[in-house]
Design a protein around this motif. Sequence first.
Motif, PDB file in Angstrom:
ATOM      1  N   GLY A  39       0.752  -1.218  -0.152  1.00 31.09           N
ATOM      2  CA  GLY A  39       0.229  -0.061   0.161  1.00 31.09           C
ATOM      3  C   GLY A  39       0.799   1.372   0.021  1.00 31.09           C
ATOM      4  N   ARG A  40       2.093   1.181  -0.186  1.00 27.66           N
ATOM      5  CA  ARG A  40       2.976   2.204  -0.088  1.00 27.66           C
ATOM      6  C   ARG A  40       3.329   2.689  -1.714  1.00 27.66           C
ATOM      7  N   ARG A  41       2.619   3.927  -1.937  1.00 26.85           N
ATOM      8  CA  ARG A  41       2.626   4.290  -3.369  1.00 26.85           C
ATOM      9  C   ARG A  41       4.116   5.074  -3.515  1.00 26.85           C
ATOM     10  N   SER A  42       5.069   5.190  -2.813  1.00 30.48           N
ATOM     11  CA  SER A  42       6.199   5.862  -2.823  1.00 30.48           C
ATOM     12  C   SER A  42       7.446   4.812  -2.257  1.00 30.48           C
ATOM     13  N   PRO A  43       7.727   3.666  -2.786  1.00 36.03           N
ATOM     14  CA  PRO A  43       8.554   2.720  -2.180  1.00 36.03           C
ATOM     15  C   PRO A  43       9.932   3.123  -2.100  1.00 36.03           C
ATOM     16  N   LEU A  44      10.411   4.202  -2.573  1.00 35.35           N
ATOM     17  CA  LEU A  44      11.857   4.652  -2.346  1.00 35.35           C
ATOM     18  C   LEU A  44      11.800   5.378  -1.109  1.00 35.35           C
ATOM     19  N   GLY A  45      10.956   5.759  -0.437  1.00 30.77           N
ATOM     20  CA  GLY A  45      10.625   6.655   0.608  1.00 30.77           C
ATOM     21  C   GLY A  45      10.605   5.492   1.987  1.00 30.77           C
ATOM     22  N   TRP A  46      10.483   4.203   1.378  1.00 25.90           N
ATOM     23  CA  TRP A  46      10.368   3.328   2.486  1.00 25.90           C
ATOM     24  C   TRP A  46      11.730   2.230   2.323  1.00 25.90           C
ATOM     25  N   ALA A  47      12.540   2.501   1.111  1.00 25.20           N
ATOM     26  CA  ALA A  47      13.685   1.703   1.115  1.00 25.20           C
ATOM     27  C   ALA A  47      14.657   1.402   2.011  1.00 25.20           C
ATOM     28  N   TRP A  52      19.943   6.356   1.919  1.00 27.01           N
ATOM     29  CA  TRP A  52      18.822   7.081   1.500  1.00 27.01           C
ATOM     30  C   TRP A  52      17.999   7.599   2.686  1.00 27.01           C
ATOM     31  N   TYR A  53      18.742   7.973   3.747  1.00 29.41           N
ATOM     32  CA  TYR A  53      18.044   8.760   5.248  1.00 29.41           C
ATOM     33  C   TYR A  53      17.403   9.842   4.748  1.00 29.41           C
ATOM     34  N   GLU A  54      18.079  10.803   4.174  1.00 25.84           N
ATOM     35  CA  GLU A  54      17.774  12.111   3.922  1.00 25.84           C
ATOM     36  C   GLU A  54      16.518  11.955   3.143  1.00 25.84           C
ATOM     37  N   ASN A  55      16.467  11.305   1.970  1.00 22.97           N
ATOM     38  CA  ASN A  55      15.073  11.332   1.155  1.00 22.97           C
ATOM     39  C   ASN A  55      14.070  10.763   1.936  1.00 22.97           C
ATOM     40  N   ALA A  56      14.344   9.704   2.861  1.00 25.51           N
ATOM     41  CA  ALA A  56      13.314   9.094   3.547  1.00 25.51           C
ATOM     42  C   ALA A  56      12.640  10.138   4.489  1.00 25.51           C
ATOM     43  N   PRO A  60       6.668  12.189   5.519  1.00 26.68           N
ATOM     44  CA  PRO A  60       6.584  12.421   7.046  1.00 26.68           C
ATOM     45  C   PRO A  60       5.888  10.991   7.982  1.00 26.68           C
ATOM     46  N   ASP A  61       5.581  10.318   6.934  1.00 25.61           N
ATOM     47  CA  ASP A  61       4.931   8.726   7.437  1.00 25.61           C
ATOM     48  C   ASP A  61       5.965   7.779   7.356  1.00 25.61           C
ATOM     49  N   SER A  62       7.068   8.061   6.908  1.00 23.14           N
ATOM     50  CA  SER A  62       7.874   6.849   6.660  1.00 23.14           C
ATOM     51  C   SER A  62       8.633   6.405   8.053  1.00 23.14           C
ATOM     52  N   PRO A  63       9.105   5.148   7.905  1.00 22.73           N
ATOM     53  CA  PRO A  63       9.562   4.534   9.283  1.00 22.73           C
ATOM     54  C   PRO A  63      10.871   5.556   9.558  1.00 22.73           C
ATOM     55  N   VAL A  64      11.682   5.992   8.422  1.00 19.87           N
ATOM     56  CA  VAL A  64      13.014   6.794   8.683  1.00 19.87           C
ATOM     57  C   VAL A  64      12.286   8.149   9.783  1.00 19.87           C
ATOM     58  N   PRO A 170      11.024  15.150  -2.813  1.00 18.54           N
ATOM     59  CA  PRO A 170      10.864  13.639  -2.519  1.00 18.54           C
ATOM     60  C   PRO A 170      10.949  12.619  -3.589  1.00 18.54           C
ATOM     61  N   ILE A 171      11.752  11.697  -3.264  1.00 15.43           N
ATOM     62  CA  ILE A 171      11.791  10.776  -4.496  1.00 15.43           C
ATOM     63  C   ILE A 171      11.078   9.331  -3.903  1.00 15.43           C
ATOM     64  N   GLY A 172       9.885   8.904  -4.475  1.00 15.46           N
ATOM     65  CA  GLY A 172       9.192   8.001  -4.087  1.00 15.46           C
ATOM     66  C   GLY A 172       9.142   6.846  -5.258  1.00 15.46           C
ATOM     67  N   THR A 173       9.691   7.205  -6.240  1.00 12.03           N
ATOM     68  CA  THR A 173       9.436   6.275  -7.482  1.00 12.03           C
ATOM     69  C   THR A 173      10.592   6.392  -8.579  1.00 12.03           C
ATOM     70  N   GLY A 174      10.826   5.523  -9.204  1.00 14.06           N
ATOM     71  CA  GLY A 174      11.519   5.736 -10.358  1.00 14.06           C
ATOM     72  C   GLY A 174      11.395   6.819 -11.243  1.00 14.06           C
ATOM     73  N   ALA A 175      10.298   7.200 -11.450  1.00 15.68           N
ATOM     74  CA  ALA A 175       9.965   8.307 -12.132  1.00 15.68           C
ATOM     75  C   ALA A 175      10.241   9.644 -11.609  1.00 15.68           C
ATOM     76  N   ASP A 176      10.172   9.641 -10.158  1.00 16.30           N
ATOM     77  CA  ASP A 176      10.567  10.772  -9.500  1.00 16.30           C
ATOM     78  C   ASP A 176      11.921  11.018  -9.576  1.00 16.30           C
ATOM     79  N   ALA A 177      12.680   9.842  -9.538  1.00 18.51           N
ATOM     80  CA  ALA A 177      14.326   9.874  -9.597  1.00 18.51           C
ATOM     81  C   ALA A 177      14.690  10.827 -10.847  1.00 18.51           C
ATOM     82  N   VAL A 178      14.071   9.984 -12.109  1.00 12.99           N
ATOM     83  CA  VAL A 178      14.392  10.919 -13.035  1.00 12.99           C
ATOM     84  C   VAL A 178      14.044  12.176 -12.936  1.00 12.99           C
TER      85      VAL A 178
END
Length: 226
Positions: A39-47, A52-56, A60-64, A170-178
Amino acid sequence: MVASWWSRAGLGIFVHWTPASVPGWAPPHVPAAELPLAGRRSPLGWAPYAAWYENALRFPDSPVSAHHRATHGTRPYAAFGGDFNDALESWDPTEWARGFRAAGARYAVLVAKHHDGFCLWPSDAAHPHRARWHTARDVVGEFAEAVRAEGLRLGLSYSGGLDWSFDDRPIGTGADAVAAVPRGGYPAYAGAQMRELIRRYRPDLLWNDLAWPGSPTEAQRLLEYY
């Protein structure tokens, strides 16, 4: 092009060392394919990657973010740069290099700059957003001298494709990274830093991470310079 020595080298050591090493925390590992299913639409925020601590933190709701609030309060990520520099007083590159050689390594690669933009050498390229966002001590130079003294080849890695100190979306997906590959003055900044690394330290192996922000022509000129 792969150098002939690298094909024969066997074991190498890849050193990934950034201000994210100060908090030194990442969520428990979950396979990347399972993150969207949870259910996480931003998987890189939960990586589960400490680097990747700074990105996470930008989710606001990420484990980091939960860990950071509980452990470090409202302290910004950039504050860890000062902690990192303070701790370098006790760093012994010779001890590291001897450990690499004893393990059977034939080369060692140091991440000179990762996605947080923090440089492990006192770069002459002025950072327009974070003043002195680098080590006071020349970590790259001392690392290079130490590993070469032990008979190892030197490799350097540089994050050309991402620099969160230039583009903090915030980078949550591959598209965000691009989309987050910095533009504007960043390609010239990255090019100047890569040339600086090549000129000062003459690495036997040069590793660019993810992408190059400039044009194909600029990338070709950089390769020719190397």
